[in-house]
Design a protein around this motif. Sequence first.
Motif, PDB file in Angstrom:
ATOM      1  N   ASP A 183       0.938  -1.370   0.009  1.00  0.00           N
ATOM      2  CA  ASP A 183      -0.109  -0.073  -0.217  1.00  0.00           C
ATOM      3  C   ASP A 183       0.877   1.297  -0.140  1.00  0.00           C
ATOM      4  N   PRO A 184       0.949   2.111  -0.900  1.00  0.00           N
ATOM      5  CA  PRO A 184       1.718   3.251  -1.115  1.00  0.00           C
ATOM      6  C   PRO A 184       1.521   4.234  -0.187  1.00  0.00           C
ATOM      7  N   LEU A 185       0.111   4.314   0.360  1.00  0.00           N
ATOM      8  CA  LEU A 185       0.010   5.046   1.467  1.00  0.00           C
ATOM      9  C   LEU A 185       0.453   4.974   2.645  1.00  0.00           C
ATOM     10  N   VAL A 186       0.880   3.583   2.894  1.00  0.00           N
ATOM     11  CA  VAL A 186       1.169   3.148   4.023  1.00  0.00           C
ATOM     12  C   VAL A 186       2.763   3.049   4.234  1.00  0.00           C
ATOM     13  N   ALA A 187       3.041   2.466   2.916  1.00  0.00           N
ATOM     14  CA  ALA A 187       4.672   2.382   3.079  1.00  0.00           C
ATOM     15  C   ALA A 187       5.577   3.628   3.134  1.00  0.00           C
ATOM     16  N   GLN A 188       4.822   4.788   2.698  1.00  0.00           N
ATOM     17  CA  GLN A 188       5.624   6.060   2.829  1.00  0.00           C
ATOM     18  C   GLN A 188       5.897   6.457   4.335  1.00  0.00           C
ATOM     19  N   PHE A 189       5.359   5.820   5.356  1.00  0.00           N
ATOM     20  CA  PHE A 189       5.508   6.613   6.643  1.00  0.00           C
ATOM     21  C   PHE A 189       6.976   6.078   7.174  1.00  0.00           C
TER      22      PHE A 189
ATOM     23  N   CYS B 159       7.145   5.113  -8.675  1.00  0.00           N
ATOM     24  CA  CYS B 159       6.877   6.583  -9.060  1.00  0.00           C
ATOM     25  C   CYS B 159       7.932   6.811 -10.440  1.00  0.00           C
ATOM     26  N   PRO B 160       7.579   7.287 -11.442  1.00  0.00           N
ATOM     27  CA  PRO B 160       8.475   7.715 -12.388  1.00  0.00           C
ATOM     28  C   PRO B 160       9.377   8.859 -12.313  1.00  0.00           C
ATOM     29  N   GLY B 161       8.534   9.832 -11.223  1.00  0.00           N
ATOM     30  CA  GLY B 161       9.402  10.862 -11.032  1.00  0.00           C
ATOM     31  C   GLY B 161       9.993  11.175  -9.900  1.00  0.00           C
ATOM     32  N   CYS B 162      10.156  10.313  -9.158  1.00  0.00           N
ATOM     33  CA  CYS B 162      11.079  10.228  -7.767  1.00  0.00           C
ATOM     34  C   CYS B 162      11.614   8.734  -7.590  1.00  0.00           C
ATOM     35  N   SER B 163      12.123   8.622  -6.439  1.00  0.00           N
ATOM     36  CA  SER B 163      12.922   7.317  -6.229  1.00  0.00           C
ATOM     37  C   SER B 163      11.749   6.399  -5.558  1.00  0.00           C
ATOM     38  N   TYR B 164      10.556   6.920  -5.236  1.00  0.00           N
ATOM     39  CA  TYR B 164       9.538   6.133  -4.391  1.00  0.00           C
ATOM     40  C   TYR B 164       9.153   4.781  -5.183  1.00  0.00           C
ATOM     41  N   ARG B 165       9.157   3.892  -4.530  1.00  0.00           N
ATOM     42  CA  ARG B 165       8.637   2.480  -4.866  1.00  0.00           C
ATOM     43  C   ARG B 165       8.266   1.439  -4.020  1.00  0.00           C
ATOM     44  N   ARG B 166       7.628   0.335  -4.321  1.00  0.00           N
ATOM     45  CA  ARG B 166       7.217  -0.400  -3.290  1.00  0.00           C
ATOM     46  C   ARG B 166       8.571  -0.890  -2.618  1.00  0.00           C
ATOM     47  N   PRO B 167       8.631  -0.836  -1.081  1.00  0.00           N
ATOM     48  CA  PRO B 167       9.890  -1.531  -0.661  1.00  0.00           C
ATOM     49  C   PRO B 167      10.060  -3.063  -0.779  1.00  0.00           C
TER      50      PRO B 167
END
Length: 474
Positions: free
Chosen positions: A182-188, A242-250
């Motif tokens: 869940d990208p909304l959770v993994a950001q924490f 995310c194609p715009g930054c380094s965020y991805r599923r851990p």
Amino acid sequence: MGLRLSIAIMAGKVTAIVSRIMGWKGSSLPGLVARKIYPRVLEELGKQPRLGVVIVTGTNGKTTTNNMLACMVSGSGYKILLNSEGANLITGVTAGFIKAASIKGKTNCDYALLEVDEASFPRVVNEVMPKVVIVTNFFRDQLDRYGELDTTISFVQKSLNGLMGNKKVTDQGVQLVLNADDPLVAQFQRKTGWPAVYYGLSGSGRVFSAGSYSREAKFCPFCGEALIYAYYHYSQLGLYNCPGCSYRRPDPDVEVSHLQSLPDGTDCLVRYSGGSTMLHIPTGGFYNVYNALAAFTAGQLLKLDPAQAAAALRQFSPAIGRMERFSYRGKPVMLNLVKNPTGFNESLSAVLSVPGQKDLFIAINDNDADGRDISWLWDVDFEILEDNHQSFGSFICSGQRAEEMAVRLKYAGVPGEKIFVAGDLGQAISRVLEGQGSFVYLLSTYTALWPVQKILLNQAEKGELDAHRMSSVS
């Protein structure tokens, strides 16, 4: 302070007894009474668990995850305290401690395992210092109460950020258990700075190439670019980047693969640091794989033996209205809580996966605990019933908003002659139980859940069944 604490505990315990005598649920009222007498009662009791406090929060799966973890922890020989009945506001959490405390204000437990409502999370962590925080997922839920999803997420994030300045917490540290899918959770982890372990499902599980009917996370929480998915498990849960930054599923620290649905639940392989083990989840439904995985991952943080935790999970029994099983004249009957579009969609998916003729009961209330705004029903994928209505004998709509539920089904394409409105719960339940189907499914919002369960206990037998078990969403 000691005398006032004792009086508050005694008043809470008496309130609980009176509530049971009166036939009330009474899972939060003892906490409310105790807090009126001594506002610091939770703060005093919450610091007593010898090995710490574990908090479970998120939109769906709190009750089931917390109770699964309780199974594992108690099965490993530890004494626990928990709010097992889903009373997850601060009054319900307080009531859980009141129940376990002695009149002298002492609790005897190793761990306190608490499920906490997202909106109540700030107040609870202000009084109870967590050792571990499990975040399950985030979906739209009761917009009139929580506001938009960003608001709900901010409740939890800001509270975790605030703990950084609390010396009592920073001395012991807080560990996060996060849903990697869940990208909304993994950001924490990045947004709070607390260390995290991640759990998730491999691509060998249930996957879809397109998003589901209600997908929440479309944009990167860091740069705002649209997320790209290789596949979805359901809603926004899947393999994203995310194609715009380094965020991805851990990469998950604990990951499930090789899922196999069985008549009595689900088998899967769990990989963790140091090995792997087979896990049997004694309740069906894809969603419960995530619940079990979250609990198992937290168990690894608590240093539970993996084989012992897996064995303990086999003894898990669902809470009220979470895949609760009954039998009526030999006919399997299932009762399940529904409260938001994603959870409702998963329940419908579970119902449709069962072969044979079925009868479906839906009770919708709009009290404060349910959410006054029922427009969320239009975000549920009831349209899936149009092509599958042949497998249903009847659709019984009940509760305070029975008529609106019936209208929603008609707009979804369900034939009008199969839809029946019965505002009285007793009459509606009797009608669905007497239906011609081989299975009966009852879906209910919060405040209708306990009355429905009470009526079922009078009309049907409670117990294990060999029938397909449906997915819990809470």
